[in-house]
Scaffold this motif. Sequence first.
Motif, mmCIF file in Angstrom:
data_model
loop_
_atom_site.group_PDB
_atom_site.id
_atom_site.type_symbol
_atom_site.label_atom_id
_atom_site.label_comp_id
_atom_site.label_asym_id
_atom_site.label_seq_id
_atom_site.Cartn_x
_atom_site.Cartn_y
_atom_site.Cartn_z
ATOM 1 N N SER A 178 0.856 -1.192 0.000
ATOM 2 C CA SER A 178 0.000 0.000 0.000
ATOM 3 C C SER A 178 0.887 1.235 0.000
ATOM 4 O O SER A 178 2.070 1.167 0.342
ATOM 5 C CB SER A 178 -0.916 0.002 1.226
ATOM 6 O OG SER A 178 -0.158 -0.052 2.402
ATOM 7 N N SER A 179 0.296 2.352 -0.407
ATOM 8 C CA SER A 179 1.069 3.592 -0.353
ATOM 9 C C SER A 179 0.147 4.747 -0.004
ATOM 10 O O SER A 179 -1.051 4.715 -0.343
ATOM 11 C CB SER A 179 1.755 3.851 -1.691
ATOM 12 O OG SER A 179 0.799 4.251 -2.644
ATOM 13 N N GLU A 185 -2.144 2.066 10.442
ATOM 14 C CA GLU A 185 -2.397 0.663 10.776
ATOM 15 C C GLU A 185 -3.841 0.451 11.237
ATOM 16 O O GLU A 185 -4.444 1.346 11.829
ATOM 17 C CB GLU A 185 -1.470 0.240 11.931
ATOM 18 C CG GLU A 185 -0.104 -0.256 11.486
ATOM 19 C CD GLU A 185 -0.199 -1.396 10.495
ATOM 20 O OE1 GLU A 185 -1.178 -2.172 10.565
ATOM 21 O OE2 GLU A 185 0.678 -1.496 9.630
ATOM 22 N N ARG A 197 -5.641 1.641 6.805
ATOM 23 C CA ARG A 197 -5.289 0.936 5.574
ATOM 24 C C ARG A 197 -6.232 -0.261 5.402
ATOM 25 O O ARG A 197 -6.345 -1.086 6.294
ATOM 26 C CB ARG A 197 -3.839 0.472 5.759
ATOM 27 C CG ARG A 197 -3.295 -0.403 4.746
ATOM 28 C CD ARG A 197 -1.775 -0.396 4.695
ATOM 29 N NE ARG A 197 -1.058 -0.763 5.915
ATOM 30 C CZ ARG A 197 -0.368 0.092 6.655
ATOM 31 N NH1 ARG A 197 -0.323 1.357 6.334
ATOM 32 N NH2 ARG A 197 0.290 -0.313 7.719
ATOM 33 N N THR A 200 -4.739 -3.472 1.431
ATOM 34 C CA THR A 200 -3.844 -4.638 1.510
ATOM 35 C C THR A 200 -4.573 -5.803 2.167
ATOM 36 O O THR A 200 -4.359 -6.957 1.799
ATOM 37 C CB THR A 200 -2.554 -4.326 2.303
ATOM 38 O OG1 THR A 200 -2.926 -3.694 3.514
ATOM 39 C CG2 THR A 200 -1.606 -3.448 1.517
ATOM 40 N N SER A 216 2.920 -8.209 3.160
ATOM 41 C CA SER A 216 2.481 -6.844 2.871
ATOM 42 C C SER A 216 3.500 -5.809 3.338
ATOM 43 O O SER A 216 4.277 -6.038 4.275
ATOM 44 C CB SER A 216 1.118 -6.581 3.501
ATOM 45 O OG SER A 216 1.252 -6.367 4.866
ATOM 46 N N HIS A 218 4.210 -1.253 3.346
ATOM 47 C CA HIS A 218 3.604 0.067 3.177
ATOM 48 C C HIS A 218 4.669 1.098 2.795
ATOM 49 O O HIS A 218 5.773 1.081 3.318
ATOM 50 C CB HIS A 218 2.895 0.512 4.465
ATOM 51 C CG HIS A 218 2.250 1.852 4.297
ATOM 52 N ND1 HIS A 218 1.145 2.040 3.504
ATOM 53 C CD2 HIS A 218 2.591 3.081 4.791
ATOM 54 C CE1 HIS A 218 0.818 3.318 3.513
ATOM 55 N NE2 HIS A 218 1.679 3.975 4.290
#
Length: 398
Positions: A178-179, A185, A197, A200, A216, A218
């Motif tokens: 993810s970005s 979190e 998030r 993901t 995963s 980030h």
Amino acid sequence: MVSVAEASAVVWASLFKSRPKSAQIEEAVGKVLAERIVADRDFPPFNRVAMDGIAIQYASLKVGAEFFIEAVQAAGEPGKKLKKANHCLEVMTGAMLPEGTDTVIRYEDVKIEKGVATIQIKEVTLGQNIHRQGQDARQNDVLLDSGILLSPAEIALLASVGKNRVDVFSLPRAAVVSSGDELVEVSSTPAPHQIRRSNTYALQAAMRSLGWESESFHLADQKESIVASLRGIVKNYDVIILSGGVSKGKFDYIPDALEEIGVKKLFHQVNQRPGKPFWFGVSENGKVVFALPGNPVSTYMCFYRYIKPWLLKSLGVEVHLIQATLASDFSFKPELTYFLQVEVKFENGKLMAYPNQGGGSGDFANLKNVSGFLELPADRSEFKAGELFPYIPFRSLF
Ligand code: AMP
Ligand code: MG
């Protein structure tokens, strides 16, 4: 910008080269078989009694309907032999048919008294209630070919031929990334300007449902750190699935960062809604990168429309197009392929798709109301009830 068909063709041309890997059969369901399985013996391996009852010699029926019981033939015992033609043996389902007998009459159709069985029915067919040796398959017949998606039925076949380990195609090592600086979190309490998030989690859950594990990561919206992190991730994984950072925003660094580390862009932007900013590329050594737009419905749709078939095709599984019938008229003006959220129901044997389009690509709460996407072509704007369109399910009907 490429069309959905062009994007699909590019993705299907960039498959992962999977290798066979040994697995326990307990772990093999949902995996793709990577070897040919032959019958080690006939199926069934002996003339198998198919009903509990008595075994007789058919010709003796001419003499009479009473048969002295010589013995009992249980399942799991070596085969016995009928001594006298007008006698019988009691036989159990799964037992070997005793030598000298050729017909089985079920207990329901006989009366047994004082060691003598009397047949109560008129119609008896020679060879009835016997599952003949080799009737289903012969020794060395091919039972399963490589490329089959293993269901519990095939696991039974593997077990029956003594394969407690079997070669299956390995799945690509996958990173889900993810970005975005707004993302925190799941366990934390977001500040007013932040969100948790979720992409993901959705992606990894979708992958897990295919038996596909992943790790995963980030990324913050910071170019240098994105470049450094992606370099390591692309090195260590076969496929990288990113979400976010591929649009036109000031901080959407992902496409540039990917090209900087040698992932060649094969397309950026697909003529579709949702998911227009979708970026796809491959590195020199064959690492495949799906950089999906971050809007949750876009990420989600792109997984089921592109990544799931990509995985199945990579494993050699034939992917079938499903179609559903649009249940009510629908209109969509822009010249884009529209992935309409639909709730499907079986009605009179037809898969009927009821539009429930939700509030756009950010409205992932609406996904709970639908079961998949109907793919409406870009070159039309009016879609009529009763028309068939490709259907991309993410939820099963039961
Ligand atoms: P982007 O594609 O980075 O421009 O993001 C588009 C929208 O999707 C923004 O509103 C993001 O906050 C949201 N978004 C991006 N990634 C995620 C994620 N992992 N989970 C939930 N929302 C996300
Ligand atoms: Mg972003």
